[in-house]
Motif scaffolding. Structure first.
Motif, short mmCIF file in Angstrom:
data_model
loop_
_atom_site.label_atom_id
_atom_site.label_comp_id
_atom_site.label_asym_id
_atom_site.label_seq_id
_atom_site.Cartn_x
_atom_site.Cartn_y
_atom_site.Cartn_z
N VAL A 1 0.92 -1.27 0.14
CA VAL A 1 0.05 0.02 -0.12
C VAL A 1 0.95 1.20 -0.04
O VAL A 1 0.62 2.21 -0.73
CB VAL A 1 -1.04 -0.14 1.32
N ARG A 2 1.96 1.15 0.78
CA ARG A 2 2.79 2.28 0.69
C ARG A 2 3.38 2.62 -0.54
O ARG A 2 3.83 3.70 -0.94
CB ARG A 2 3.90 2.12 1.90
N LEU B 1 1.49 4.21 -3.09
CA LEU B 1 1.44 5.76 -3.05
C LEU B 1 2.54 6.35 -3.81
O LEU B 1 2.17 7.58 -4.43
CB LEU B 1 1.67 6.08 -1.37
N TYR C 1 1.19 6.31 -7.22
CA TYR C 1 0.05 6.92 -7.50
C TYR C 1 0.55 8.49 -7.76
O TYR C 1 0.14 9.04 -8.71
CB TYR C 1 -0.84 7.11 -6.33
N THR D 1 -0.31 1.27 -9.57
CA THR D 1 -0.98 1.59 -8.45
C THR D 1 -2.16 0.59 -8.00
O THR D 1 -2.17 0.07 -6.82
CB THR D 1 -1.49 2.87 -8.44
N ALA E 1 -1.69 -2.39 -4.92
CA ALA E 1 -2.88 -2.49 -3.91
C ALA E 1 -3.74 -3.88 -3.92
O ALA E 1 -4.00 -4.28 -2.99
CB ALA E 1 -3.98 -1.40 -4.32
N GLN F 1 -8.73 1.77 -0.52
CA GLN F 1 -8.50 3.18 -0.88
C GLN F 1 -7.52 3.32 -1.78
O GLN F 1 -7.96 4.13 -2.75
CB GLN F 1 -8.37 3.86 0.48
N ARG F 2 -6.22 2.88 -1.60
CA ARG F 2 -5.39 3.13 -2.56
C ARG F 2 -5.80 2.61 -3.96
O ARG F 2 -5.49 3.14 -5.06
CB ARG F 2 -4.04 2.48 -2.27
N GLN G 1 -7.84 4.85 -5.54
CA GLN G 1 -7.37 6.14 -6.24
C GLN G 1 -6.54 5.80 -7.80
O GLN G 1 -6.58 6.40 -8.56
CB GLN G 1 -6.19 6.77 -5.16
#
Length: 437
Positions: free
Chosen positions: A238-239, A242, A245, A253, A257, A275-276, A279
């Motif tokens: 997830v990091r 980001l 993204y 991305t 995820a 959530q990611r 995005q």
């Protein structure tokens, strides 16, 4: 003439005419000038991903136009991801992470510390430690956990660079202390050192060093794996997502995820991953997929909150300053989907709920809020919001916030003769000027 305009321009014109819109009408809808759109349609100007998403929304094309304007080519990814190495539960940086004078431990050293803690924990099951020892161990863990909270508070108020050496040394100290403790507490200290390393990775990203950010994240995964915390490897995806993204890489991305949505994982990690991924879908212009993932994120994060067991020893993953994180991310996604008016309304509401002391969080979402109003054509309000933010963005400094601030500047620069923009332009230019180190 570039290849992209040959594809995008005629398709934009075809969809515009099919919708029965003149150039003037489309210009009014997406808040670009008629001449700019004309140049894009005739192939004399390249369309930006943001423009494509706005046109997708205005013409209801379901992301078709966005697909013609990739943020980068399939082989154009930054080499920093490759330099940092692929993410895996056993990954270790080949070189010491940024600003750290100490080499990271070998996997053997970390596994030894973890095994020692597990062995001691098993022994304690047969021969309980005296009550005062247990109390001392809990106090030690609580003290270091409290220090992580303090670092998080400081990060909300100051630039990231000065924090990196202190975080590096604290991670090292915890790792050393874990090896020396030789008890269940040692395993817990090793797990806490992993959380310190993960936080250091985020601070490195805020400082603008993606390579260091990924190395620290990999290092956190290795520490966590040695302590028996295998879930952190999934959160690391997830990091990492980001970073992709912010580079505009929607496919990467989404793929990263996806790797953190396994049903075996805790609901909070899955909720943050959803959530990611939302995005990522927003970047790709896929409204339906984005909304499905946001619904999933809301369900999972609500479940995690309901099931949470209060403890002073386990740090919370993800932001702790958002009252309703899914609503805030929804506003973020709506902007990427080319729906700036809806995004502005939602971000107005959620930004009003941010705590006063969380300056970095205020700067991050406040910049997005101002950007949403600017893209929606509300230039006076956007400039007012931006002027109020610049002192905060200057005090905390952030590579990710600066990315949005540049996007805001480009949006406002499409209206060079607007009085509010003319008044703000010198301050905005100074905020975006390279800083001496």
């Amino acid at each position: 003439m570039l290849e992209q305009p040959h594809l995008f321009g005629p398709e934009l014109r075809r969809y515009r005419l099919a919708a029965g819109l003149t150039l003037t009408q489309l210009a009014s809808s997406v808040h670009y000038s008629k001449s700019q759109i004309s140049k894009i349609e005739t192939g004399h100007k390249r369309a930006s991903p943001e423009f494509a998403r706005l046109c997708d929304s205005a013409l209801d094309t379901g992301g078709t136009l966005s697909a013609l304007v990739p943020a980068c080519g399939p082989n154009a990814r930054s080499s920093s991801l490759d330099q940092a190495g692929a993410m895996s539960p056993t990954a270790e940086p080949e070189e010491p992470p940024v600003l750290s004078p100490w080499p990271p431990p070998s996997r053997r050293q970390m596994m030894t510390a973890g095994a020692a803690g597990a062995l001691a924990a098993g022994t304690m099951g047969h021969s309980p430690s005296p009550p005062e020892v247990v109390s001392s161990d809990e106090t030690l863990l609580s003290a270091h956990r409290g220090l992580l909270d303090q670092y998080r508070r400081i990060a909300q108020l100051s630039p990231p660079d000065p924090l990196l050496p202190a975080l590096a040394e604290h991670t090292k100290a915890l790792r050393t202390l874990a090896a020396q403790t030789g008890s269940r507490t040692g395993t817990d200290l090793l797990a806490l050192s992993a959380r310190f390393a993960e936080f250091t990775g985020w601070i490195a990203q805020e400082a603008g060093d993606d390579v260091a950010a990924l190395r620290w994240t990999n290092h956190a995964v290795a520490l966590a794996d040695a302590s028996g915390d295998h879930d952190l490897a999934s959160y690391a995806l997830v990091r990492r997502a980001l970073i992709t993204y912010y580079r505009g890489e929607s496919a990467d991305t989404i793929a990263l995820a996806d790797g953190a949505l396994s049903h075996r994982l805790p609901p909070r990690i899955r909720g943050l991953a959803a959530q990611r991924r939302a995005q990522g879908h927003a970047l790709a212009g896929d409204y339906d997929a984005c909304m499905r993932d946001l619904d999933l994120a809301r369900e999972l994060i609500a479940r995690a909150t309901a099931d949470a067991v209060p403890t002073a020893l386990v740090p919370v993953l993800g932001s702790t300053h958002l009252t309703d994180p899914v609503s805030m991310v929804t506003g973020w996604c709506l902007l990427d989907l080319g729906r700036p008016r809806e995004a502005a309304d939602l971000l107005d509401r959620e930004c009003a709920r941010l705590p006063a002391h969380a300056l970095r969080t205020q700067a991050r979402y406040g910049t997005r809020r101002a950007l949403a109003h600017a893209v929606a054509g509300e230039l006076d309000h956007a400039c007012t919001l931006t002027a109020a933010l610049l002192n905060t963005t200057a005090s905390v400094t952030s590579a990710t916030i600066t990315t949005d601030l540049r996007r805001l500047s480009r949006t406002l620069s499409r209206h060079p003769h607007h009085p509010a923009h003319q008044a703000l332009a010198p301050q905005l230019a100074a905020a975006l000027a390279p800083r001496a180190h």
